[in-house]
Design an enzyme around this catalytic site. Structure first.
Site, PDB file in Angstrom:
ATOM      1  N   HIS A   1     -11.467  39.872  27.691  1.00 41.20           N
ATOM      2  CA  HIS A   1     -10.402  38.957  27.252  1.00 41.20           C
ATOM      3  C   HIS A   1     -10.967  37.702  26.599  1.00 41.20           C
ATOM      4  O   HIS A   1     -10.338  36.643  26.638  1.00 41.20           O
ATOM      5  CB  HIS A   1      -9.501  38.577  28.440  1.00 41.20           C
ATOM      6  CG  HIS A   1      -8.784  39.747  29.040  1.00 41.20           C
ATOM      7  ND1 HIS A   1      -8.128  39.685  30.260  1.00 41.20           N
ATOM      8  CD2 HIS A   1      -8.599  41.016  28.587  1.00 41.20           C
ATOM      9  CE1 HIS A   1      -7.588  40.873  30.527  1.00 41.20           C
ATOM     10  NE2 HIS A   1      -7.870  41.687  29.532  1.00 41.20           N
ATOM     11  N   TYR A   2     -12.149  37.816  26.009  1.00 44.80           N
ATOM     12  CA  TYR A   2     -12.778  36.631  25.394  1.00 44.80           C
ATOM     13  C   TYR A   2     -11.940  36.128  24.219  1.00 44.80           C
ATOM     14  O   TYR A   2     -11.225  36.891  23.565  1.00 44.80           O
ATOM     15  CB  TYR A   2     -14.222  36.932  24.971  1.00 44.80           C
ATOM     16  CG  TYR A   2     -14.380  38.164  24.106  1.00 44.80           C
ATOM     17  CD1 TYR A   2     -14.284  38.084  22.731  1.00 44.80           C
ATOM     18  CD2 TYR A   2     -14.607  39.410  24.684  1.00 44.80           C
ATOM     19  CE1 TYR A   2     -14.420  39.210  21.936  1.00 44.80           C
ATOM     20  CE2 TYR A   2     -14.736  40.547  23.897  1.00 44.80           C
ATOM     21  CZ  TYR A   2     -14.643  40.433  22.522  1.00 44.80           C
ATOM     22  OH  TYR A   2     -14.753  41.555  21.741  1.00 44.80           O
TER      23      TYR A   2
END
Length: 545
Positions: free
Chosen positions: A480-481
């Site tokens: 989920h960067y």
């Protein structure tokens, strides 16, 4: 869909979108209704690839390290192994499928129009979102969350609210994945040109005689390396939109001359705009997971239930009857397998290629019972810790260097510790008792998993390995960067790049915090939302002529 080799050497459009991913597909589908759109995707098609489509094959695409793989592995400077998408549909072709909206307070804080946000989510959901089938193991995790006080129980909902809920999934009742690429069903075919295997090398700017640089075209190469140019048609509202993701968007801005001047000069890139904030504010939500071996068989499931706690940690879970990972070896740990780069048994800096290879070998020697069970994970919301991204080379196909600084801020670490403590309570709960061995420290269990690449619940008898250390040593990514082109720093509230004209960035690189428990729903919504807003601006300006 066309292969970029079939593209003209030079072509002209109202909008050029770079990146056919989770944001780019809904954006292109929307803009094509009233304009001519070129969508450039560096990867291939997701259709006809069972590794992408079938729920049971999760992880196969992430473990494919070939140059034609739909995923491209990268390793952050922190040492955590990660992946980025290289396929039409982007990360929605690779992920564990969980579909859930951002919190209402997130929407208000960002300043989006709440009505259009809701309409945009619904537009997405009609095509890609489903209610998951709740089987025994996931139900036990759900009941365990409720039993340990992650309340209230909110049932099945796409909405983000405190308590325990069943979220949506992009896997349908037959276990078939529906991706952002499916949103192209909404496109006007005569308004959209879609090129695959089209790698954009830079955005072109007009500078002479302009008060500020104006984006007016792109250079891209096809699979044979042949160069093509696409330009914007004349028109005050025509624009180039970068939707290349949290690594790709800041990287492409830099390759195009928009970024920190000293870094650009070091790579012999002509500076169009000295913008030191491009590539800043990179974050990746830390994820830590506990494997719970089960004395009885469990279903194969990806993320279906989430506990949204008051302290800022999200609890989720995935299970597998031997984690059916497909061929050649069916026995695998799915979302937590060394084959996809997840290795939490050693600290990040020790996760070398040799360590990964050894973990995969050791896994082959394990007996079936070692795979029977599931993982309960916690993901830190936000996060508060941030890092940065830098160019390594001038080749857009090479990964930039990225540092996320996991747990640099004590708040993130505390949330992890509380998350792991909550997982411990769930495992000890009455609701979950059927799926765990009576005593987690029985010798057979310890022996069974000693060489497995997964972590059991840390035993408290050993006080020297505190939960804080456990969080640091076993941190993984949940992919989920975000960050690198943040609103207010690199782009304005309409996602227009500050300091230049006719250029926007619309994707997760603009976020400060990851939206909701899992971001894909909001990234797809944002593509649709901004498409609607851009078109209405376009029509208003045409009307006023």
């Amino acid at each position: 869909m066309h292969n970029a080799t079939a593209a003209q050497p030079v072509s002209y459009y109202d909008y050029i979108i770079i990146g056919g991913g989770t944001a780019g597909c809904p954006l292109a589908a929307t803009l094509s209704q009233n304009a001519s759109v070129l969508l450039l995707e560096r990867g291939g098609s997701p259709y006809g690839n069972p590794n992408i489509t079938n729920l049971g094959s999760f992880g196969a695409a992430l473990s494919d390290l070939s140059s034609t793989s739909p995923s491209q592995r990268f390793i952050s400077e922190d040492g955590v192994i990660n992946s980025r998408a290289r396929v039409l549909g982007g990360g929605s072709c690779l992920n564990a499928g969980f579909y859930t909206r951002a919190a209402p307070y997130y929407v208000r804080e960002v300043g989006w129009d709440e009505r259009l946000v809701n309409e945009s989510y619904q537009w997405v959901e009609k095509v890609v979102a489903f209610e998951p089938p709740m089987r025994q193991w996931q139900s036990a995790v759900r009941d365990g969350l409720v039993e340990v006080g992650v309340l209230p129980y909110n049932g099945f909902t796409y909405d983000h609210m405190y308590g325990t809920k069943i979220g949506g999934t992009i896997f349908d009742q037959n276990g078939q994945r529906h991706t952002a690429a499916d949103l192209l069903e909404y496109a006007n075919p005569s308004g959209l040109t879609l090129l695959l295997h089209a790698s954009v090398h830079k955005v072109l700017f007009r500078i002479k005689g302009k008060a500020r640089p104006v984006a007016h075209g792109v250079v891209f190469r096809d699979a044979t390396g042949a160069k093509h140019r696409a330009y914007l048609k004349n028109g005050p509202k025509n624009e180039i939109i970068v939707s290349a993701g949290a690594l790709g968007s800041p990287q492409l801005l830099m390759l195009s001359g928009v970024g920190p001047a000293d870094q650009l000069k070091a790579h012999n890139i002509t500076v169009v705009l000295d913008q030191p904030l491009v590539g800043q504010g990179m974050s990746d939500n830390p994820m830590n997971a506990i494997f719970v071996p089960s004395p009885v068989p469990v279903e194969v499931s990806l993320i279906q239930v989430v506990g949204i706690t008051q302290f800022g940690s999200y609890i989720e879970a995935a299970s597998g009857e031997n984690f059916a990972g497909g061929s050649p070896s069916p026995r695998d740990y799915g979302m937590f397998s060394p084959k996809i780069g997840q290795l939490s048994k050693v600290p990040p800096k020790q996760r070398t290629p040799e360590a990964i290879a050894e973990a995969i070998e050791n896994m082959k020697a394990l007996d079936d019972p070692a795979f029977r069970g599931g993982f309960i994970l916690e993901k830190v919301m936000g996060p508060v810790s941030t890092g940065h991204l830098e160019l390594r080379t001038r080749n857009p196909n090479d990964n930039p260097s990225v540092t996320f600084n996991y747990f640099k801020e004590p708040e993130d670490l505390q949330r992890c510790v509380q998350g792991i403590s909550t997982i411990e309570k769930i495992i000890e709960s009455k609701s979950f008792s059927k799926f765990k061995y009576e005593s987690m420290s029985v010798p057979i269990l310890v022996n069974m998993t000693a060489s497995a690449p997964v972590n059991l619940l840390p035993r408290h008898s050993n006080a020297s390995t505190s939960l804080e250390q456990f969080c640091r040593d076993t941190v993984m990514t949940i992919w989920h960067y975000h960050g690198g082109c943040q609103v207010g720093k690199v782009v304005d509230h309409d996602y227009k790049v500050l300091g230049v004209d006719a250029l926007r960035v619309i994707d997760g690189s603009t976020f400060y915090y990851s939206p909701g428990t899992n971001p894909q729903a909001t990234v797809m919504m944002l593509g649709r939302y901004m498409g609607v807003r851009i078109l209405s601006e376009r029509l208003a300006s045409n009307g006023s002529k």
